[in-house]
Design a protein around this motif. Structure first.
Motif, PDB file in Angstrom:
ATOM      1  N   LEU A 193       0.826  -1.201   0.000  1.00 34.54           N
ATOM      2  CA  LEU A 193       0.000   0.000   0.000  1.00 34.54           C
ATOM      3  C   LEU A 193       0.864   1.257   0.000  1.00 34.54           C
ATOM      4  N   ALA A 194       1.944   1.243   0.759  1.00 31.52           N
ATOM      5  CA  ALA A 194       2.865   2.389   0.783  1.00 31.52           C
ATOM      6  C   ALA A 194       3.445   2.643  -0.603  1.00 31.52           C
ATOM      7  N   LEU A 195       3.767   1.576  -1.327  1.00 30.70           N
ATOM      8  CA  LEU A 195       4.285   1.735  -2.690  1.00 30.70           C
ATOM      9  C   LEU A 195       3.230   2.329  -3.619  1.00 30.70           C
ATOM     10  N   ARG A 196       1.988   1.891  -3.464  1.00 34.61           N
ATOM     11  CA  ARG A 196       0.905   2.442  -4.296  1.00 34.61           C
ATOM     12  C   ARG A 196       0.664   3.924  -3.990  1.00 34.61           C
ATOM     13  N   LEU A 197       0.660   4.266  -2.701  1.00 34.57           N
ATOM     14  CA  LEU A 197       0.469   5.668  -2.313  1.00 34.57           C
ATOM     15  C   LEU A 197       1.638   6.524  -2.802  1.00 34.57           C
ATOM     16  N   ALA A 198       2.832   5.996  -2.661  1.00 33.49           N
ATOM     17  CA  ALA A 198       4.022   6.737  -3.098  1.00 33.49           C
ATOM     18  C   ALA A 198       3.975   7.007  -4.599  1.00 33.49           C
ATOM     19  N   ARG A 199       3.567   6.010  -5.358  1.00 35.71           N
ATOM     20  CA  ARG A 199       3.482   6.188  -6.811  1.00 35.71           C
ATOM     21  C   ARG A 199       2.432   7.239  -7.153  1.00 35.71           C
ATOM     22  N   PHE A 200       1.278   7.165  -6.489  1.00 37.17           N
ATOM     23  CA  PHE A 200       0.192   8.097  -6.785  1.00 37.17           C
ATOM     24  C   PHE A 200       0.558   9.535  -6.414  1.00 37.17           C
ATOM     25  N   PHE A 201       1.133   9.711  -5.222  1.00 33.75           N
ATOM     26  CA  PHE A 201       1.451  11.060  -4.734  1.00 33.75           C
ATOM     27  C   PHE A 201       2.855  11.529  -5.105  1.00 33.75           C
ATOM     28  N   ASN A 202       3.590  10.701  -5.840  1.00 35.97           N
ATOM     29  CA  ASN A 202       4.952  11.030  -6.265  1.00 35.97           C
ATOM     30  C   ASN A 202       5.847  11.362  -5.061  1.00 35.97           C
ATOM     31  N   MET A 203       5.884  10.426  -4.130  1.00 39.01           N
ATOM     32  CA  MET A 203       6.704  10.588  -2.940  1.00 39.01           C
ATOM     33  C   MET A 203       7.278   9.233  -2.551  1.00 39.01           C
ATOM     34  N   SER A 204       8.007   9.170  -1.464  1.00 42.40           N
ATOM     35  CA  SER A 204       8.646   7.910  -1.097  1.00 42.40           C
ATOM     36  C   SER A 204       7.693   6.997  -0.322  1.00 42.40           C
ATOM     37  N   PRO A 205       7.816   5.691  -0.525  1.00 43.00           N
ATOM     38  CA  PRO A 205       7.017   4.762   0.266  1.00 43.00           C
ATOM     39  C   PRO A 205       7.437   4.778   1.735  1.00 43.00           C
ATOM     40  N   GLU A 206       8.680   5.137   1.979  1.00 44.80           N
ATOM     41  CA  GLU A 206       9.171   5.198   3.358  1.00 44.80           C
ATOM     42  C   GLU A 206       8.413   6.227   4.187  1.00 44.80           C
ATOM     43  N   PHE A 207       7.929   7.292   3.562  1.00 42.62           N
ATOM     44  CA  PHE A 207       7.130   8.278   4.291  1.00 42.62           C
ATOM     45  C   PHE A 207       5.933   7.600   4.946  1.00 42.62           C
ATOM     46  N   TRP A 208       5.210   6.801   4.152  1.00 42.28           N
ATOM     47  CA  TRP A 208       4.004   6.148   4.645  1.00 42.28           C
ATOM     48  C   TRP A 208       4.334   5.069   5.661  1.00 42.28           C
ATOM     49  N   MET A 209       5.380   4.298   5.401  1.00 42.79           N
ATOM     50  CA  MET A 209       5.768   3.248   6.337  1.00 42.79           C
ATOM     51  C   MET A 209       6.257   3.856   7.652  1.00 42.79           C
ATOM     52  N   ASN A 210       6.987   4.963   7.566  1.00 42.15           N
ATOM     53  CA  ASN A 210       7.477   5.614   8.783  1.00 42.15           C
ATOM     54  C   ASN A 210       6.334   6.135   9.647  1.00 42.15           C
ATOM     55  N   LEU A 211       5.279   6.631   9.030  1.00 42.97           N
ATOM     56  CA  LEU A 211       4.117   7.057   9.815  1.00 42.97           C
ATOM     57  C   LEU A 211       3.583   5.892  10.640  1.00 42.97           C
ATOM     58  N   GLN A 212       3.486   4.724   9.998  1.00 39.12           N
ATOM     59  CA  GLN A 212       2.974   3.537  10.689  1.00 39.12           C
ATOM     60  C   GLN A 212       3.925   3.105  11.797  1.00 39.12           C
ATOM     61  N   VAL A 213       5.211   3.050  11.503  1.00 37.99           N
ATOM     62  CA  VAL A 213       6.203   2.615  12.493  1.00 37.99           C
ATOM     63  C   VAL A 213       6.230   3.557  13.693  1.00 37.99           C
ATOM     64  N   GLN A 214       6.225   4.854  13.442  1.00 41.55           N
ATOM     65  CA  GLN A 214       6.250   5.820  14.536  1.00 41.55           C
ATOM     66  C   GLN A 214       5.020   5.693  15.419  1.00 41.55           C
ATOM     67  N   MET A 215       3.852   5.547  14.805  1.00 41.85           N
ATOM     68  CA  MET A 215       2.629   5.408  15.583  1.00 41.85           C
ATOM     69  C   MET A 215       2.643   4.118  16.399  1.00 41.85           C
ATOM     70  N   THR A 216       3.046   3.020  15.774  1.00 42.24           N
ATOM     71  CA  THR A 216       3.079   1.733  16.459  1.00 42.24           C
ATOM     72  C   THR A 216       4.079   1.749  17.604  1.00 42.24           C
ATOM     73  N   CYS A 217       5.266   2.287  17.375  1.00 40.11           N
ATOM     74  CA  CYS A 217       6.272   2.362  18.443  1.00 40.11           C
ATOM     75  C   CYS A 217       5.778   3.234  19.598  1.00 40.11           C
ATOM     76  N   HIS A 218       5.126   4.326  19.272  1.00 41.12           N
ATOM     77  CA  HIS A 218       4.607   5.208  20.316  1.00 41.12           C
ATOM     78  C   HIS A 218       3.561   4.470  21.153  1.00 41.12           C
ATOM     79  N   GLU A 219       2.673   3.756  20.485  1.00 38.34           N
ATOM     80  CA  GLU A 219       1.645   3.004  21.211  1.00 38.34           C
ATOM     81  C   GLU A 219       2.267   1.931  22.097  1.00 38.34           C
ATOM     82  N   ARG A 220       3.223   1.182  21.561  1.00 34.68           N
ATOM     83  CA  ARG A 220       3.849   0.107  22.335  1.00 34.68           C
ATOM     84  C   ARG A 220       4.672   0.663  23.489  1.00 34.68           C
TER      85      ARG A 220
END
Length: 110
Positions: A73-100
């Motif tokens: 999904l991050a790759l699809r979003l990155a392609r659509f918005f012309n940005m890096s997939p890491e942006f989307w994955m980092n949002l998920q990782v940061q949120m998950t780490c904060h919750e844990r």
């Protein structure tokens, strides 16, 4: 000018933001998508789903915070918005780490 790598005694000057001090939970990647990106492009969830080639149910679950960001999904979003997939994955990782971190620190106080 000579560059030196930090030793184990020196703090990492390149470290990211320390989210542990945040009181409220970080936003889910789907919330960013729903509040910041879809309105900018004037897309409904159904139109967006079609544009990136995923099932609309998957998009709705992501927008509602019921589905985690995946690499695909991050790759699809990155392609659509012309940005890096890491942006989307980092949002998920940061949120998950904060919750844990909150869960672990909260459980250690009991």
């Amino acid at each position: 000018m000579e560059l030196t790598l930090p030793t184990s005694k020196e703090p990492n000057k390149m470290s990211s933001i320390d989210y542990s001090s945040f009181k409220s939970p970080l936003n889910h990647p789907g919330e960013h998508l729903k509040l910041e990106y879809l309105p900018t492009y004037g897309l409904s969830p159904a139109e967006f789903s079609y544009a990136i080639g995923v099932d609309s149910e998957q998009t709705i679950e992501l927008l509602n915070g019921e589905r985690s960001m995946t690499a695909e999904l991050a790759l699809r979003l990155a392609r659509f918005f012309n940005m890096s997939p890491e942006f989307w994955m980092n949002l998920q990782v940061q949120m998950t780490c904060h919750e844990r971190r909150y869960d672990l620190e909260g459980s250690s106080k009991n």
